[in-house]
Design an enzyme around this catalytic site. Structure first.
Site, short mmCIF file in Angstrom:
data_model
loop_
_atom_site.label_atom_id
_atom_site.label_comp_id
_atom_site.label_asym_id
_atom_site.label_seq_id
_atom_site.Cartn_x
_atom_site.Cartn_y
_atom_site.Cartn_z
CE1 TYR A 1 19.01 96.49 56.97
CE2 TYR A 1 20.88 95.37 55.90
CZ TYR A 1 20.37 96.42 56.96
OH TYR A 1 21.45 97.14 57.44
CE LYS B 1 23.42 93.74 58.10
NZ LYS B 1 24.47 94.32 57.15
P1 NAD Z 1 34.33 98.55 57.96
O1 NAD Z 1 35.18 97.87 57.06
O2 NAD Z 1 34.09 100.01 57.58
O3 NAD Z 1 34.73 98.68 59.20
C1 NAD Z 1 35.31 97.38 59.97
C2 NAD Z 1 36.08 97.62 60.99
O4 NAD Z 1 36.64 96.63 61.84
C3 NAD Z 1 37.32 98.82 60.82
O5 NAD Z 1 37.40 99.70 62.00
C4 NAD Z 1 38.46 98.04 60.95
O6 NAD Z 1 39.57 98.32 61.37
C5 NAD Z 1 38.13 96.76 62.02
N1 NAD Z 1 38.70 95.56 61.84
C6 NAD Z 1 39.22 94.79 62.87
N2 NAD Z 1 39.71 93.65 62.46
C7 NAD Z 1 39.59 93.49 61.25
C8 NAD Z 1 40.01 92.60 60.13
N3 NAD Z 1 40.44 91.56 60.44
N4 NAD Z 1 39.61 92.92 58.86
C9 NAD Z 1 39.02 94.10 58.57
N5 NAD Z 1 38.60 94.75 59.46
C10 NAD Z 1 39.09 94.73 60.80
O7 NAD Z 1 32.86 97.89 57.86
P2 NAD Z 1 31.42 98.61 58.62
O8 NAD Z 1 30.82 98.85 57.22
O9 NAD Z 1 31.69 99.58 59.45
O10 NAD Z 1 30.63 97.23 59.08
C11 NAD Z 1 31.01 96.64 60.20
C12 NAD Z 1 29.83 95.80 60.95
O11 NAD Z 1 28.71 96.71 60.92
C13 NAD Z 1 29.47 94.51 59.63
O12 NAD Z 1 29.11 93.48 60.56
C14 NAD Z 1 28.28 95.28 59.03
O13 NAD Z 1 27.44 94.11 58.68
C15 NAD Z 1 27.50 96.12 59.95
N6 NAD Z 1 26.95 97.23 59.38
C16 NAD Z 1 25.67 97.32 59.74
C17 NAD Z 1 24.82 98.29 59.15
C18 NAD Z 1 23.37 98.56 59.68
O14 NAD Z 1 22.85 99.37 58.86
N7 NAD Z 1 22.85 97.84 60.70
C19 NAD Z 1 25.52 99.21 58.10
C20 NAD Z 1 26.78 98.83 57.90
C21 NAD Z 1 27.51 97.83 58.45
#
Ligand code: NAD
Length: 362
Positions: free
Chosen positions: A219, A135
């Site tokens: 949420y 999401k």
């Molecule tokens: P994060 O920044 O920790 O990770 C992002 C990943 O994408 C990294 O591995 C990064 O290297 C990669 N990436 C590839 N291209 C990129 C770019 N151009 N810029 C930045 N990063 C790039 O983020 P996250 O917290 O893991 O979130 C990722 C997704 O998961 C989001 O859509 C977020 O909304 C979702 N999420 C959902 C929940 C949930 O509870 N359902 C919780 C956290 C995150």
């Protein structure tokens, strides 16, 4: 009404959540009948994949971590070793499409910044793989519709990472309105936290699509929608900024009111500056409250009849197992692409309301 642990287990089994879902290919082509678990490849090895999804995949019954897609060579080596992932199941963003011929990978789980969900869901569908997408599903209604169409065309399933749809306290929230006299419902839902690093992608419009609303407000929208059990017909929203430099591209804090059929209403809040974490439902002489409401662990609840005592689960493991079971059994999920699309319709209406300063029909 008394939401005891026993009552939850007896009334909220999987059978009440999922309906029969005919007309879709039951199993991925690569899945032989003796396969008991779906192979999942995580795309984007950031915080959520590293600290929640990969550990949860060590506890799942119907799926397992079979592959990874990463653009960072150092992460590749760490993950390969830690999770015993064969070299042939490791891809980068350039050779991703070759995953089509990999029979050990049945599902692509897109865990990338929001702006990349659309591209990688469509590429995964074209590779003939089922998709779990985080999401918010995408940045716009148009993108969501294209993702749904691509998955339909490829005959693969699409699920959105709504981990709370299978969480006991939120299942109880969904059932509250039908468990006694309800009258006109009023829902208050709020989710916010203080965001750190000003350089992260979550504060860049091109990557995140919005600020607190896209990440956390979704949420609160979800909670209001499933507590009331209907779709909003109109929204009125307000935006607040205390730090216009840090939040020069995206929204910092928002409040919004949603009007539902039959007079039900909700009032919600989201923020990247102020912590907030609650779901409150008021019915005719009854109430239901979750606080904290949206955490990975430790959700607490009470009602006008006393404290809730429901199982604490591994939300990510249950979510992925439930989606996988839907694929095995050909059953419908209430966390589908269509559900993700509904939230984006509301979010677009909220942004439009802020821009125009008026009530907007959804
Ligand atoms: P994060 O920044 O920790 O990770 C992002 C990943 O994408 C990294 O591995 C990064 O290297 C990669 N990436 C590839 N291209 C990129 C770019 N151009 N810029 C930045 N990063 C790039 O983020 P996250 O917290 O893991 O979130 C990722 C997704 O998961 C989001 O859509 C977020 O909304 C979702 N999420 C959902 C929940 C949930 O509870 N359902 C919780 C956290 C995150």
């Amino acid at each position: 009404m008394n939401y005891t642990r026993r009552r939850f287990i007896s009334t909220m089994g999987v059978g009440t959540v999922f309906l029969s879902f005919p007309g879709i290919a039951k199993l991925p082509q690569s899945l032989s009948p003796d396969r008991k678990k779906l192979g999942i490849a995580l795309v984007g090895l950031g915080n959520y994949a590293t600290y929640q999804l990969a550990p949860a995949l060590q506890e799942t019954t119907h799926c397992y971590l079979s592959g990874i897609v990463t653009g960072t060579p150092t992460k590749k080596e760490i993950w390969k070793k830690k999770y015993n992932i064969p070299e042939k199941n490791i891809y980068n963003y350039e050779n991703f499409d070759e995953i089509a011929s990999n029979e050990s990978i049945d599902v692509i789980y897109v865990v990338l910044p929001n702006s990349m969900h659309h591209e990688f869901t469509i590429r995964a569908a074209k590779a003939g793989k089922h998709v779990f997408c985080e999401k918010p599903m995408a940045l716009s209604v148009k993108e969501c519709e294209e993702m749904i169409a691509a998955c339909k065309k490829a005959g693969v399933r699409l699920f959105i990472g709504y981990r709370l749809h299978t969480e006991p306290y939120h299942r109880a929230a969904m059932q509250f309105r039908t468990s006694g006299d309800s009258g006109i419902l009023y829902v208050q839902s709020e989710f916010g936290f203080k965001i750190g690093d000003p350089d992260q992608w979550r504060l860049k419009k091109s990557l995140a699509g919005g600020g607190a609303m896209m990440d956390l407000g979704i949420y609160a929208i979800q909670a209001a929608r499933y507590s009331i059990g209907k779709e909003p017909v109109a929204v009125t929203a307000q935006e607040f900024k205390s730090d216009p430099i840090k939040f020069n591209e995206v929204d910092e804090s928002m409040t919004w009111q949603m009007e539902f059929p039959d007079g039900h209403i909700s009032n919600s809040y989201t923020s990247y500056s102020t912590p907030a974490n609650r779901l409150y439902i008021s019915a005719d002489r009854r109430w239901f409250n979750l606080f904290p409401a949206y955490n990975y662990r430790g959700i607490k609840g009470s009602t006008s009849e006393g404290d809730l005592d429901l199982p604490q689960i591994n939300q990510q493991a249950v979510q992925m197992d439930t989606f996988s079971k839907c694929i095995f059994d050909g059953t419908k999920s209430d966390a589908s692409g269509e559900e993700g699309l509904k939230d984006l319709k509301v979010i677009e209406a909220i942004f439009k309301s802020v821009k125009n300063g008026t009530k907007v029909e959804v």
